[in-house]
Scaffold this active site. Structure first.
Site, PDB file in Angstrom:
ATOM      1  N   LYS A   9      -3.838  44.095  19.401  1.00 43.89           N
ATOM      2  CA  LYS A   9      -3.908  43.562  20.764  1.00 43.89           C
ATOM      3  C   LYS A   9      -4.646  44.547  21.690  1.00 43.89           C
ATOM      4  O   LYS A   9      -4.880  45.700  21.301  1.00 43.89           O
ATOM      5  CB  LYS A   9      -2.483  43.280  21.257  1.00 43.89           C
ATOM      6  CG  LYS A   9      -1.767  42.183  20.433  1.00 43.89           C
ATOM      7  CD  LYS A   9      -0.360  41.928  20.948  1.00 43.89           C
ATOM      8  CE  LYS A   9       0.353  40.869  20.124  1.00 43.89           C
ATOM      9  NZ  LYS A   9       1.717  40.600  20.644  1.00 43.89           N
ATOM     10  N   TYR A  49      -1.323  30.948  20.509  1.00 46.21           N
ATOM     11  CA  TYR A  49       0.070  31.053  20.949  1.00 46.21           C
ATOM     12  C   TYR A  49       0.628  29.701  21.401  1.00 46.21           C
ATOM     13  O   TYR A  49       1.428  29.642  22.319  1.00 46.21           O
ATOM     14  CB  TYR A  49       0.173  32.079  22.076  1.00 46.21           C
ATOM     15  CG  TYR A  49       0.020  33.506  21.598  1.00 46.21           C
ATOM     16  CD1 TYR A  49       1.016  34.110  20.813  1.00 46.21           C
ATOM     17  CD2 TYR A  49      -1.094  34.266  21.920  1.00 46.21           C
ATOM     18  CE1 TYR A  49       0.884  35.421  20.368  1.00 46.21           C
ATOM     19  CE2 TYR A  49      -1.236  35.581  21.476  1.00 46.21           C
ATOM     20  CZ  TYR A  49      -0.242  36.144  20.708  1.00 46.21           C
ATOM     21  OH  TYR A  49      -0.370  37.439  20.263  1.00 46.21           O
ATOM     22  N   ASN A 112       3.215  45.204  22.563  1.00 47.60           N
ATOM     23  CA  ASN A 112       3.685  45.574  21.220  1.00 47.60           C
ATOM     24  C   ASN A 112       2.583  45.732  20.178  1.00 47.60           C
ATOM     25  O   ASN A 112       2.817  45.606  18.980  1.00 47.60           O
ATOM     26  CB  ASN A 112       4.799  44.636  20.759  1.00 47.60           C
ATOM     27  CG  ASN A 112       4.354  43.185  20.683  1.00 47.60           C
ATOM     28  OD1 ASN A 112       3.198  42.883  20.901  1.00 47.60           O
ATOM     29  ND2 ASN A 112       5.276  42.306  20.342  1.00 47.60           N
ATOM     30  N   HIS A 115      -0.340  41.710  16.454  1.00 53.43           N
ATOM     31  CA  HIS A 115       0.154  40.381  16.100  1.00 53.43           C
ATOM     32  C   HIS A 115       0.000  40.198  14.601  1.00 53.43           C
ATOM     33  O   HIS A 115      -0.976  40.671  14.022  1.00 53.43           O
ATOM     34  CB  HIS A 115      -0.666  39.285  16.810  1.00 53.43           C
ATOM     35  CG  HIS A 115      -0.453  37.917  16.225  1.00 53.43           C
ATOM     36  ND1 HIS A 115       0.561  37.081  16.645  1.00 53.43           N
ATOM     37  CD2 HIS A 115      -1.088  37.260  15.206  1.00 53.43           C
ATOM     38  CE1 HIS A 115       0.526  35.955  15.919  1.00 53.43           C
ATOM     39  NE2 HIS A 115      -0.465  36.038  15.041  1.00 53.43           N
ATOM     40  N   GLU A 126      -4.089  30.190  11.759  1.00 52.76           N
ATOM     41  CA  GLU A 126      -4.657  31.258  12.580  1.00 52.76           C
ATOM     42  C   GLU A 126      -5.959  31.799  11.977  1.00 52.76           C
ATOM     43  O   GLU A 126      -6.900  32.110  12.707  1.00 52.76           O
ATOM     44  CB  GLU A 126      -3.619  32.376  12.769  1.00 52.76           C
ATOM     45  CG  GLU A 126      -2.454  31.909  13.638  1.00 52.76           C
ATOM     46  CD  GLU A 126      -1.262  32.860  13.664  1.00 52.76           C
ATOM     47  OE1 GLU A 126      -1.291  33.909  12.973  1.00 52.76           O
ATOM     48  OE2 GLU A 126      -0.280  32.568  14.375  1.00 52.76           O
TER      49      GLU A 126
HETATM   50  P1  IDP Z   1       5.843  38.031  17.233  1.00 53.86           P
HETATM   51  O1  IDP Z   1       4.588  38.592  17.854  1.00 53.86           O
HETATM   52  O2  IDP Z   1       6.708  39.110  16.663  1.00 53.86           O
HETATM   53  O3  IDP Z   1       5.577  36.912  16.246  1.00 53.86           O
HETATM   54  P2  IDP Z   1       6.691  35.964  19.104  1.00 53.86           P
HETATM   55  O4  IDP Z   1       8.100  35.577  19.372  1.00 53.86           O
HETATM   56  O5  IDP Z   1       5.860  35.001  18.308  1.00 53.86           O
HETATM   57  O6  IDP Z   1       6.704  37.410  18.426  1.00 53.86           O
HETATM   58  O7  IDP Z   1       5.998  36.222  20.499  1.00 53.86           O
HETATM   59  C1  IDP Z   1       4.599  36.354  20.608  1.00 53.86           C
HETATM   60  C2  IDP Z   1       4.287  37.490  21.542  1.00 53.86           C
HETATM   61  O8  IDP Z   1       4.695  37.140  22.851  1.00 53.86           O
HETATM   62  C3  IDP Z   1       5.034  38.797  21.231  1.00 53.86           C
HETATM   63  O9  IDP Z   1       4.394  39.584  20.253  1.00 53.86           O
HETATM   64  C4  IDP Z   1       5.043  39.474  22.584  1.00 53.86           C
HETATM   65  O10 IDP Z   1       3.775  40.111  22.840  1.00 53.86           O
HETATM   66  C5  IDP Z   1       5.180  38.292  23.529  1.00 53.86           C
HETATM   67  N1  IDP Z   1       6.591  38.076  23.874  1.00 53.86           N
HETATM   68  C6  IDP Z   1       7.539  37.477  23.135  1.00 53.86           C
HETATM   69  N2  IDP Z   1       8.730  37.450  23.767  1.00 53.86           N
HETATM   70  C7  IDP Z   1       8.515  38.041  24.959  1.00 53.86           C
HETATM   71  C8  IDP Z   1       9.348  38.323  26.086  1.00 53.86           C
HETATM   72  O11 IDP Z   1      10.539  38.030  26.117  1.00 53.86           O
HETATM   73  N3  IDP Z   1       8.743  38.974  27.139  1.00 53.86           N
HETATM   74  C9  IDP Z   1       7.420  39.335  27.136  1.00 53.86           C
HETATM   75  N4  IDP Z   1       6.609  39.079  26.104  1.00 53.86           N
HETATM   76  C10 IDP Z   1       7.144  38.447  25.025  1.00 53.86           C
HETATM   77 MG    MG Z   2       4.811  34.997  16.528  1.00 48.92          MG
END
Ligand code: IDP
Ligand code: MG
Length: 149
Positions: A9, A49, A112, A115, A126
């Site tokens: 990212k 997303y 984080n 992805h 994807e």
């Molecule tokens: P993942 O990336 O581990 O698959 P997902 O639940 O698919 O997690 O969420 C996609 C992305 O959305 C996450 O990697 C993170 O960057 C963002 N995200 C998910 N939940 C939150 C939240 O509660 N607050 C802010 N960003 C979030």
């Molecule tokens: Mg995800």
């Protein structure tokens, strides 16, 4: 052999973590099949997303993902989807185990670093979203003879 989609990212790219992240997957034994540095168009972010479009965090996620270039990759290997998710760690870096990418390099769920596809089905979707069939390279690593039983 499975294929999975991985994306460093904008925070990871800006922090100079591409090499570290690529290196972890290479050392694991996975094979890099495609890669590209690119600033994602809004449309593809919405597709990428799509399950999160209605979530309260989506506007900030979209803003952050389009804030700078991302590094898109396809990795191939035995159980690649599961293996890569394990190397990436939990979504919230505060809960991600040390030794994982998010556990070692991040603090905030909204930053984080990386992805990775969460299932074979989403990996397929994807990969097709970001790469053409011609961009997926076919070759063998020289160590594959000893990496696999
Ligand atoms: P993942 O990336 O581990 O698959 P997902 O639940 O698919 O997690 O969420 C996609 C992305 O959305 C996450 O990697 C993170 O960057 C963002 N995200 C998910 N939940 C939150 C939240 O509660 N607050 C802010 N960003 C979030
Ligand atoms: Mg995800």
């Amino acid at each position: 052999m499975d294929r999975t989609f991985v994306m460093v990212k904008p925070d990871g790219v800006a922090r100079g973590l591409i090499g570290e992240i690529v290196s972890r997957f290479e050392k694991k034994g996975l094979r890099l099949v495609a890669a590209r540095l690119e600033k994602l168009p809004e449309k593809r972010v919405m597709e990428q997303y799509r399950e999160h479009l209605e979530k309260p965090f989506f506007p900030s996620l979209r803003h952050y993902i389009t804030s700078g270039p991302v590094f898109l990759m396809v990795w191939e290997g035995k159980s690649a989807v599961t293996v890569v998710r394990a190397l990436v760690g939990e979504t919230d870096p505060a809960k991600a185990a040390p030794g994982t990418i998010r556990g070692d390099f991040a603090l905030d769920i909204g930053r984080n670093v990386v992805h990775a596809s969460d299932s074979l089905e989403s990996a397929k979707r994807e990969i097709a979203l970001h790469f053409t069939q011609e961009e997926l390279c076919s070759y063998k690593r020289v160590d594959e003879a000893v990496l696999y039983e």
